[in-house]
Design a protein around this motif. Structure first.
Motif, PDB file in Angstrom:
ATOM      1  N   THR A 180       2.582   1.646  -6.020  1.00 19.61           N
ATOM      2  CA  THR A 180       2.089   0.624  -6.929  1.00 19.61           C
ATOM      3  C   THR A 180       3.195  -0.367  -7.275  1.00 19.61           C
ATOM      4  OG1 THR A 180       1.161   0.215  -9.127  1.00 19.61           O
ATOM      5  CG2 THR A 180       2.557   2.156  -8.884  1.00 19.61           C
ATOM      6  N   LEU A 181       2.810  -1.609  -7.370  1.00 16.85           N
ATOM      7  CA  LEU A 181       3.774  -2.643  -7.722  1.00 16.85           C
ATOM      8  C   LEU A 181       4.177  -2.591  -9.189  1.00 16.85           C
ATOM      9  CD1 LEU A 181       2.467  -5.780  -5.799  1.00 16.85           C
ATOM     10  CD2 LEU A 181       4.246  -4.154  -5.139  1.00 16.85           C
ATOM     11  N   ASN A 219      -2.412  -5.467  -5.880  1.00 16.54           N
ATOM     12  CA  ASN A 219      -1.164  -4.976  -5.298  1.00 16.54           C
ATOM     13  C   ASN A 219      -0.584  -5.975  -4.303  1.00 16.54           C
ATOM     14  OD1 ASN A 219       0.009  -2.639  -6.319  1.00 16.54           O
ATOM     15  ND2 ASN A 219      -0.158  -1.545  -4.381  1.00 16.54           N
ATOM     16  N   ASN A 227      -1.200  -7.657  -9.732  1.00 21.67           N
ATOM     17  CA  ASN A 227      -1.049  -6.200  -9.686  1.00 21.67           C
ATOM     18  C   ASN A 227      -2.366  -5.497  -9.379  1.00 21.67           C
ATOM     19  OD1 ASN A 227       1.623  -6.579 -10.216  1.00 21.67           O
ATOM     20  ND2 ASN A 227       1.665  -5.391 -12.115  1.00 21.67           N
ATOM     21  N   SER A 257       0.849  -1.186   0.000  1.00 16.80           N
ATOM     22  CA  SER A 257       0.000   0.000   0.000  1.00 16.80           C
ATOM     23  C   SER A 257       0.882   1.233   0.000  1.00 16.80           C
ATOM     24  CB  SER A 257      -0.929   0.014   1.225  1.00 16.80           C
ATOM     25  OG  SER A 257      -0.186   0.006   2.422  1.00 16.80           O
TER      26      SER A 257
END
Length: 119
Positions: A28-29, A77, A74, A25
């Motif tokens: 962003t991955l 996340n 994704n 959190s």
């Protein structure tokens, strides 16, 4: 606030399975690789597996190849580490980390989750 939170650790018998989750959190991955690392008592932290952000390429420590599988979602996340055929030597605190690339040191770390493999 940037945060990585691991979950899924626990006590399992040899030969058993666990799935670890790493929820991110605050970032962003899409722009970070995610790696799993572990540290056993009296030993240095070692990289277990990593999945890149660009092409989803995966990397594994030799001793876990064929037993562990890393994957990422994704949209959620979240990154997962499926661990099968667990051995006592897999006992450690498992951490997820977010490096830019799998060859880099993580920019962010989770707090760790204990995995104990014992009969």
């Amino acid at each position: 606030q940037v945060q990585l939170v691991e979950s899924g650790g626990g006590l399992v018998q040899p030969g058993g399975s666990l799935r670890l989750s790493c929820a991110a959190s605050g970032f962003t991955l899409d722009y970070y690789a995610i790696g799993w690392y572990r540290q056993a008592p009296g030993k240095e932290r070692e990289g277990v597996s990593c999945i890149s952000s660009s092409d989803g390429r995966t990397y594994y420590l030799d001793s876990v190849k064929g037993r562990f599988t890393i994957s990422r979602d994704n949209a959620k996340n979240t990154v997962y580490l499926q661990m099968n055929s667990l051995k006592p030597e897999d006992t450690a605190v498992y951490y997820c980390g977010a490096p830019r690339r799998c060859t880099d040191k993580p920019s962010y770390w989770g707090q760790g989750t204990q995995v104990t493999v014992s009969s």
